[in-house]
Enzyme design. Structure first.
Site, PDB file in Angstrom:
ATOM      1  N   GLU A 160      -1.582 -11.475   3.217  1.00 62.01           N
ATOM      2  CA  GLU A 160      -1.077 -10.161   2.822  1.00 62.01           C
ATOM      3  C   GLU A 160      -0.503 -10.250   1.419  1.00 62.01           C
ATOM      4  O   GLU A 160       0.243 -11.192   1.101  1.00 62.01           O
ATOM      5  CB  GLU A 160       0.007  -9.698   3.796  1.00 62.01           C
ATOM      6  CG  GLU A 160       0.695  -8.398   3.407  1.00 62.01           C
ATOM      7  CD  GLU A 160       1.764  -7.972   4.408  1.00 62.01           C
ATOM      8  OE1 GLU A 160       1.636  -8.344   5.605  1.00 62.01           O
ATOM      9  OE2 GLU A 160       2.726  -7.293   4.008  1.00 62.01           O
ATOM     10  N   GLU A 165       6.747  -2.596  -2.735  1.00 59.40           N
ATOM     11  CA  GLU A 165       7.535  -2.033  -1.651  1.00 59.40           C
ATOM     12  C   GLU A 165       8.883  -1.605  -2.226  1.00 59.40           C
ATOM     13  O   GLU A 165       9.479  -2.318  -3.032  1.00 59.40           O
ATOM     14  CB  GLU A 165       7.778  -3.060  -0.546  1.00 59.40           C
ATOM     15  CG  GLU A 165       6.539  -3.458   0.240  1.00 59.40           C
ATOM     16  CD  GLU A 165       6.860  -4.468   1.320  1.00 59.40           C
ATOM     17  OE1 GLU A 165       6.802  -4.106   2.517  1.00 59.40           O
ATOM     18  OE2 GLU A 165       7.180  -5.618   0.976  1.00 59.40           O
TER      19      GLU A 165
END
Length: 287
Positions: A160, A165
């Protein structure tokens, strides 16, 4: 515009030609070509191109998406649609009264949102992905622009890359992180970049250059983190030499951001101006 980047664990260039419209056929691109782009042109209320974007649905079967999250993802246009001004808008909303939305942590999810992915349609092997977006802020929110591997393994061996974010009440902090077989969850390797404004105040270009043996994160063309196999707990756990697809979502609640409170404004909207991939990868549009 950008301030310090703080390491949380252990040079980019924009595409040099105008991107084509959405992918229409299976293909593999050369290293320095536009692989795929979406400029989100279309009338207000239109769903994003379903030949490319797949809406993931639900909550309960994925243990709150692994984070005890409180949103139920839908394919409804109120959660993800074009705004008519060249943007895709992903909106987290309070659920309607009386809606039964199966949730892992509570009987019914109190929020709806959208999680869009290019899994099975577009994936980047080597090159650059950039997303120009305005990312929402607020206690209990976790909007994300990220990638998952297509190697057929179960996460975290899947690999990932979190391109950007923005967590909860940290409106001017952007996190870039990699997760893999021996470095995941709180042990993910990355950095936190401080902006000089809240990420929800304006659009920024969030990007990753994914090359052999190196991944570089940047915001607005400024690099702030490069990761190589030598930075991992075990260099053999470098799992990024593979096709990786893109995800866009606005999560609500969960282990990292906590729950929304009275200060959290809804709808919480991520506005995406464009997505562009340059380099080698695969295109297999649905339909």
């Amino acid at each position: 515009m950008l301030l310090a980047a703080t390491l949380a664990g252990c040079a980019s260039a924009s595409p040099n030609s105008e991107p084509d419209s959405n992918a229409t056929s299976s293909d593999t691109a050369a290293p320095d070509t536009i692989l795929w782009a979406d400029e989100f042109d279309g009338p207000a209320g239109q769903r994003p191109d379903d030949a490319v974007w797949v809406a993931e649905i639900g909550n309960r079967d994925d243990e709150g998406w692994g984070n005890d999250e409180l949103q139920y993802y839908t394919d409804a246009p109120e959660n993800a649609s074009l705004d008519g001004d060249g943007h895709l808008v992903i909106a987290a909303l309070p659920a309607a009264d009386g809606e039964d939305l199966p949730c892992f942590t509570v009987p019914s999810c109190p929020y709806t949102s959208a999680r869009l992915t290019t899994a099975g349609t577009v994936a980047l092997r080597t090159g650059r992905v950039e997303v120009r977006a305005r990312i929402p802020n607020g206690t209990g929110l976790l909007p994300a622009i990220w990638m998952l591997g297509d190697n057929g393994e179960i996460w975290p061996a899947q690999g990932e890359i979190d391109i950007a974010e923005v967590v909860g009440g940290e409106p001017d902090t952007v996190y870039g992180t990699a997760h893999g077989p021996t470095y995941f969850n709180e042990n993910g390797i990355g950095a936190a970049l401080e902006l000089d404004e809240a990420s929800g105040d304006d659009f920024h270009v969030y990007a990753v250059d994914k090359q052999r043996d190196a991944i570089t994160w940047s915001v607005d063309g400024v690099d702030y983190l490069t990761l190589t196999p030598e930075d991992l707990p075990a260099p053999d756990d470098w799992v990024f030499e593979q096709d990786m697809h893109l995800l866009l979502n606005v999560a609500v609640g969960g282990d990292w951001p906590g729950s929304p409170d009275e200060t959290t404004a809804f709808p919480a909207e991520m506005a995406v101006d464009y997505v562009r991939m340059t380099g080698e990868g695969t295109l297999t549009p649905a339909g």
